[in-house]
Design a protein around this motif. Structure first.
Motif, PDB file in Angstrom:
ATOM      1  N   HIS A  22     -51.670 -32.689  54.452  1.00 24.93           N
ATOM      2  CA  HIS A  22     -51.329 -31.355  54.947  1.00 24.93           C
ATOM      3  C   HIS A  22     -50.935 -30.416  53.804  1.00 24.93           C
ATOM      4  CE1 HIS A  22     -46.996 -32.663  55.023  1.00 24.93           C
ATOM      5  NE2 HIS A  22     -46.800 -31.403  54.721  1.00 24.93           N
ATOM      6  N   GLU A  23     -50.990 -30.943  52.581  1.00 26.26           N
ATOM      7  CA  GLU A  23     -50.739 -30.177  51.355  1.00 26.26           C
ATOM      8  C   GLU A  23     -49.382 -29.478  51.371  1.00 26.26           C
ATOM      9  OE1 GLU A  23     -54.197 -27.711  50.872  1.00 26.26           O
ATOM     10  OE2 GLU A  23     -55.391 -29.399  50.186  1.00 26.26           O
ATOM     11  N   GLY A  24     -48.355 -30.280  51.615  1.00 22.18           N
ATOM     12  CA  GLY A  24     -46.999 -29.751  51.635  1.00 22.18           C
ATOM     13  C   GLY A  24     -45.979 -30.831  51.331  1.00 22.18           C
ATOM     14  N   GLY A  25     -44.757 -30.402  51.112  1.00 24.91           N
ATOM     15  CA  GLY A  25     -43.678 -31.326  50.824  1.00 24.91           C
ATOM     16  C   GLY A  25     -43.311 -32.161  52.039  1.00 24.91           C
ATOM     17  N   SER A  26     -42.775 -33.358  51.754  1.00 24.30           N
ATOM     18  CA  SER A  26     -42.398 -34.241  52.844  1.00 24.30           C
ATOM     19  C   SER A  26     -41.367 -35.255  52.363  1.00 24.30           C
ATOM     20  CB  SER A  26     -43.621 -34.998  53.360  1.00 24.30           C
ATOM     21  OG  SER A  26     -43.225 -36.025  54.235  1.00 24.30           O
ATOM     22  N   GLY A  27     -40.442 -35.588  53.236  1.00 30.85           N
ATOM     23  CA  GLY A  27     -39.469 -36.621  52.936  1.00 30.85           C
ATOM     24  C   GLY A  27     -39.962 -38.005  53.321  1.00 30.85           C
ATOM     25  N   THR A  28     -41.156 -38.097  53.930  1.00 35.97           N
ATOM     26  CA  THR A  28     -41.670 -39.392  54.381  1.00 35.97           C
ATOM     27  C   THR A  28     -42.977 -39.780  53.695  1.00 35.97           C
ATOM     28  OG1 THR A  28     -42.873 -38.378  56.228  1.00 35.97           O
ATOM     29  CG2 THR A  28     -40.606 -39.124  56.664  1.00 35.97           C
ATOM     30  N   ALA A  29     -43.364 -39.065  52.650  1.00 33.94           N
ATOM     31  CA  ALA A  29     -44.635 -39.339  51.982  1.00 33.94           C
ATOM     32  C   ALA A  29     -44.594 -40.671  51.246  1.00 33.94           C
ATOM     33  CB  ALA A  29     -44.971 -38.221  51.004  1.00 33.94           C
ATOM     34  N   VAL A  30     -45.632 -41.483  51.445  1.00 31.93           N
ATOM     35  CA  VAL A  30     -45.781 -42.754  50.739  1.00 31.93           C
ATOM     36  C   VAL A  30     -47.219 -42.858  50.226  1.00 31.93           C
ATOM     37  CG1 VAL A  30     -44.002 -43.985  52.055  1.00 31.93           C
ATOM     38  CG2 VAL A  30     -46.378 -44.056  52.820  1.00 31.93           C
ATOM     39  N   LEU A  31     -47.415 -43.711  49.244  1.00 30.38           N
ATOM     40  CA  LEU A  31     -48.729 -43.931  48.655  1.00 30.38           C
ATOM     41  C   LEU A  31     -49.653 -44.570  49.688  1.00 30.38           C
ATOM     42  CD1 LEU A  31     -50.494 -43.951  46.056  1.00 30.38           C
ATOM     43  CD2 LEU A  31     -49.572 -46.230  45.626  1.00 30.38           C
ATOM     44  N   VAL A  32     -50.837 -43.975  49.885  1.00 28.38           N
ATOM     45  CA  VAL A  32     -51.797 -44.540  50.833  1.00 28.38           C
ATOM     46  C   VAL A  32     -53.152 -44.840  50.197  1.00 28.38           C
ATOM     47  CG1 VAL A  32     -50.765 -43.544  52.905  1.00 28.38           C
ATOM     48  CG2 VAL A  32     -52.508 -42.260  51.690  1.00 28.38           C
ATOM     49  N   ARG A  33     -53.440 -44.249  49.042  1.00 31.96           N
ATOM     50  CA  ARG A  33     -54.749 -44.457  48.437  1.00 31.96           C
ATOM     51  C   ARG A  33     -54.660 -44.340  46.923  1.00 31.96           C
ATOM     52  NH1 ARG A  33     -58.835 -41.352  51.662  1.00 31.96           N
ATOM     53  NH2 ARG A  33     -58.176 -42.915  53.141  1.00 31.96           N
ATOM     54  N   VAL A  34     -55.341 -45.263  46.238  1.00 32.91           N
ATOM     55  CA  VAL A  34     -55.454 -45.222  44.787  1.00 32.91           C
ATOM     56  C   VAL A  34     -56.931 -45.090  44.474  1.00 32.91           C
ATOM     57  CG1 VAL A  34     -55.120 -46.488  42.634  1.00 32.91           C
ATOM     58  CG2 VAL A  34     -53.395 -46.616  44.430  1.00 32.91           C
ATOM     59  N   ILE A  35     -57.289 -44.081  43.698  1.00 31.66           N
ATOM     60  CA  ILE A  35     -58.671 -43.854  43.312  1.00 31.66           C
ATOM     61  C   ILE A  35     -58.789 -44.208  41.830  1.00 31.66           C
ATOM     62  CG2 ILE A  35     -60.524 -42.149  43.100  1.00 31.66           C
ATOM     63  CD1 ILE A  35     -59.042 -40.581  45.355  1.00 31.66           C
ATOM     64  N   GLU A  36     -59.521 -45.280  41.554  1.00 28.96           N
ATOM     65  CA  GLU A  36     -59.690 -45.719  40.180  1.00 28.96           C
ATOM     66  C   GLU A  36     -60.990 -45.162  39.618  1.00 28.96           C
ATOM     67  OE1 GLU A  36     -59.187 -49.902  39.645  1.00 28.96           O
ATOM     68  OE2 GLU A  36     -57.630 -50.001  41.165  1.00 28.96           O
TER      69      GLU A  36
END
Length: 64
Positions: A22-36
């Motif tokens: 959603h391109e905004g700040g969040s207190g619940t954001a966690v890592l979901v994807r790593v692009i190598e």
């Protein structure tokens, strides 16, 4: 006493991050994807709880 008009810097501290969905700040954001990438720094994408629920995203640590 000297009066200043500057606002003190605010600390984002632990638990505050950026949601790439959603391109905004969040207190619940966690890592979901790593692009190598073979020839570059790659990327990491974070998602907040509502975006994870809406889009079926699984936190990276819970992925097989």
């Amino acid at each position: 006493m000297t009066e200043t008009t500057d606002t003190p810097p605010t600390s984002t501290g632990p638990g505050y991050g950026w949601c790439h969905w959603h391109e905004g700040g969040s207190g619940t954001a966690v890592l979901v994807r790593v692009i190598e990438q073979g020839s570059g720094p790659g990327a990491t994408l974070y998602a907040c709880a509502p975006c994870r629920e809406q889009r079926g995203l699984v936190p990276f640590v819970d992925q097989p």
